[in-house]
Write an enzyme that holds these catalytic residues in place. Structure first.
Site, short mmCIF file in Angstrom:
data_model
loop_
_atom_site.label_atom_id
_atom_site.label_comp_id
_atom_site.label_asym_id
_atom_site.label_seq_id
_atom_site.Cartn_x
_atom_site.Cartn_y
_atom_site.Cartn_z
N ASP A 1 -2.45 -4.47 9.01
CA ASP A 1 -3.11 -3.23 8.61
C ASP A 1 -4.61 -3.51 8.68
O ASP A 1 -5.19 -4.14 7.79
CB ASP A 1 -2.68 -2.82 7.21
CG ASP A 1 -3.31 -1.50 6.79
OD1 ASP A 1 -4.35 -1.12 7.38
OD2 ASP A 1 -2.77 -0.83 5.89
N PHE B 1 0.87 -1.17 0.00
CA PHE B 1 0.00 0.00 0.00
C PHE B 1 0.91 1.22 0.00
O PHE B 1 1.98 1.21 0.62
CB PHE B 1 -0.98 0.04 1.17
CG PHE B 1 -1.89 1.23 1.03
CD1 PHE B 1 -2.85 1.24 0.05
CD2 PHE B 1 -1.71 2.36 1.81
CE1 PHE B 1 -3.65 2.37 -0.16
CE2 PHE B 1 -2.51 3.49 1.60
CZ PHE B 1 -3.47 3.49 0.62
N THR B 2 0.46 2.28 -0.67
CA THR B 2 1.32 3.44 -0.96
C THR B 2 2.01 4.01 0.29
O THR B 2 3.25 4.05 0.37
CB THR B 2 0.47 4.54 -1.63
OG1 THR B 2 -0.69 4.78 -0.81
CG2 THR B 2 0.01 4.11 -3.01
N LYS C 1 -11.66 4.67 7.64
CA LYS C 1 -12.38 3.78 6.72
C LYS C 1 -13.43 2.99 7.52
O LYS C 1 -14.44 3.54 7.92
CB LYS C 1 -11.38 2.84 6.03
CG LYS C 1 -10.57 3.52 4.90
CD LYS C 1 -9.40 4.29 5.40
CE LYS C 1 -8.45 4.68 4.31
NZ LYS C 1 -7.37 5.54 4.81
N1 PM9 Z 1 -6.06 4.83 2.20
C1 PM9 Z 1 -7.44 5.38 0.37
O1 PM9 Z 1 -8.04 6.22 -0.28
C2 PM9 Z 1 -6.40 7.25 1.69
C3 PM9 Z 1 -5.10 7.79 1.26
S1 PM9 Z 1 -4.22 7.02 -0.04
C4 PM9 Z 1 -5.04 7.44 -1.40
O2 PM9 Z 1 -7.54 4.15 0.14
C5 PM9 Z 1 -4.56 1.32 3.99
C6 PM9 Z 1 -4.95 -0.04 3.55
C7 PM9 Z 1 -5.17 2.43 3.44
C8 PM9 Z 1 -4.76 3.74 3.86
C9 PM9 Z 1 -5.29 4.90 3.27
C10 PM9 Z 1 -3.74 3.83 4.84
C11 PM9 Z 1 -3.26 5.14 5.33
C12 PM9 Z 1 -3.20 2.70 5.35
N2 PM9 Z 1 -3.60 1.48 4.91
O3 PM9 Z 1 -4.87 7.76 4.97
O4 PM9 Z 1 -3.08 7.84 6.67
O5 PM9 Z 1 -6.12 2.27 2.54
O6 PM9 Z 1 -5.39 7.41 7.39
O7 PM9 Z 1 -4.19 5.70 6.15
C13 PM9 Z 1 -6.60 5.79 1.47
P1 PM9 Z 1 -4.39 7.28 6.30
#
Ligand code: PM9
Length: 461
Positions: free
Chosen positions: A219, A128-129, A262
């Site tokens: 995660d 994941f990014t 989420k």
């Molecule tokens: N995910 C999503 O849109 C928001 C930012 S990246 C485009 O999917 C996972 C599985 C995620 C994630 C964020 C994070 C980071 C960690 N793990 O955005 O810092 O999908 O709260 O979490 C996004 P935060």
């Protein structure tokens, strides 16, 4: 009069407050997307009609969560809301020690700093990014050990989030267990299309890592959606509650990072959860440097209260059924119009396969980025690229990663949009598909150093 052929179900809530959204003209959208450099992250939300950019922080909170906001104890230290949050995490996930963070990446930063040293290897079920970037910034290297089917948008494997345990064991033997601080486990693998891992695979992962004395850091961002798929698809789980499945998943892991934006139904917040007191002590030391005191970690008391309530709501069977059900509805509707999507349909969004959608474009001209812009132009629906732009560059060679998956994510916020909104979205995807030959590729004109997908700019070829 004939009877209906099915008995429908509906969301387990009714709507008490609304936020108007505005449809724009094609001319307005042409101007907006050009100004945004063909990057949907750079659009103003006022120019968006239906916002499927992300499910992160975009959920509608319940009346109970809003009531909880009024109970914010904004003491600098020892806020009552911290203790509620701690109780909720112990009760629903089973982790003993917690550190609140401002969001998921705050927790990723802390755990990476604590456990990763230069030269370390972190295996995981797809990158994941933000997670991978924090692992790399700490000196580590992420290695993907997800099953092969995860990289194939057309494979109907029910658990495309599974680890290839043979591949993982080969890697452990090759680099040595001392060089693997932990295995990075994602439930509902985001970049694979919101695909779950099975409990059987997770049990196998626990056995293998225990044999080599390696931790599993989970995660847990979308663990409830994963648990729902286990309930629906895995033998032996049909009569188990989502809550009990979540508990079992977490029990096979040693700690978790969480973006509560989420599954946990809040607009901001996250945490790091641990079971080892020594690691917890390290995390308590570090959190005060980067986030805030260990009883608030960058959040207001009210945010922690909303999170504690959101966690409890997120594990309710009726909630998760409706949440994932809405995503399935959108995906099925798109399939009925022959729009090529990743199957099985994921938990948090429908992922359109840009390679099959735009076979005339090579990956070097960013087909998924171009497709996200085209959907916006058609209907004001905002989506997100999840392909070569998101994948970024290889840490060592500096060359672009070239993922097999070149996707546009239509992400569904929780409890926000109606079935009619989903119809509008699917119809727009169908109309764009009918005119796919007209879509041109893009050229990147500005590339930021980190997480380029957020701020990169493009122009049409
Ligand atoms: N995910 C999503 O849109 C928001 C930012 S990246 C485009 O999917 C996972 C599985 C995620 C994630 C964020 C994070 C980071 C960690 N793990 O955005 O810092 O999908 O709260 O979490 C996004 P935060």
């Amino acid at each position: 009069m004939s009877l209906p052929t099915r008995r429908s179900w509906a969301e387990p809530f009714k709507i008490k407050m609304v936020e108007p959204v505005r449809m724009t003209s094609r001319e307005d959208r042409e101007r907006a997307i050009r100004q945004a450099g063909y990057n949907t992250f750079l659009l103003r939300s006022a120019d968006v009609y239906i916002d499927l950019l992300t499910d992160s922080g975009t959920s509608a909170m319940s009346d109970r969560q809003w009531a909880g906001m009024m109970l914010g104890d904004e003491a600098y230290a020892g806020s009552a809301n911290f203790f509620h949050l701690e109780e909720a995490i112990l009760r629903y996930y089973g982790y003993k020690y917690i550190i609140p963070t401002h969001q998921g990446r705050g927790a990723e930063h802390l755990i990476s700093k604590i456990l990763i040293r230069p030269g370390h290897v972190i295996p995981g079920n797809m990158y994941f990014t933000t997670t991978r970037l924090h692992q790399e910034l700490a000196g580590g290297r992420f290695v993907d050990v997800i099953i092969r089917e995860a990289h194939d948008p057309a494979s109907t494997h029910p658990f495309k989030g599974n680890f290839d345990l043979e591949k993982l064991e080969d890697l452990i033997r090759k680099v040595g267990e001392k060089n693997i601080p932990y295995v990075s486990l994602a439930t509902s693998v985001n970049m694979a299309g919101g695909q779950p891992i099975s409990m059987a695979n997770l049990r196998g992962l626990r056995e293998l890592t225990a044999k080599y004395g390696i931790r599993i850091i989970h995660d847990a961002t979308r663990v409830a959606e994963n648990a729902y798929f286990i309930q629906q698809r895995e033998p032996g789980y049909a009569s188990r509650s989502t809550a009990s499945i979540i508990h079992e998943i977490c029990s096979y892991t040693d700690g978790a990072t969480m973006s509560a934006k989420k599954d946990a139904l809040v607009n901001i917040g996250g945490f790091l959860a641990l079971n080892e007191p020594e690691l917890f002590e390290e995390a308590r030391n570090l959190v005060v440097v980067y986030e805030g005191l260990h009883t608030y970690g960058g959040l207001a008391g009210r945010d922690m209260e909303a999170m504690a309530i959101g966690i409890a709501e997120s594990v309710e069977d009726d909630h998760i059924r409706a949440r994932v059900g809405q995503v399935q509805y959108l995906g099925e509707k798109m399939m009925s119009y022959d729009v090529p999507i990743v199957v099985p349909i994921g938990g948090h969004g429908v992922f359109v396969d840009a390679k099959r959608f735009l076979p005339h474009l090579t990956q070097t001209v960013y087909p998924a980025q171009a497709l996200a812009a085209a959907v916006y132009l058609d209907s004001g629906v905002r989506t997100m690229e999840r392909g070569i732009v998101s994948a970024g560059r290889d840490k060592e060679t500096g060359c672009d990663h070239t993922p097999e998956l070149e996707l546009v994510r239509f992400t569904v916020p929780r409890r926000v949009y109606t079935q009619a909104h989903m119809d509008v979205v699917a119809e727009s995807a169908a109309f764009v598909y009918a005119q796919r030959d007209k879509i041109r590729g893009l050229r990147m004109t500005y590339e930021p150093r980190y997480l380029r997908f957020f701020q990169a700019r493009f122009e049409e070829l």
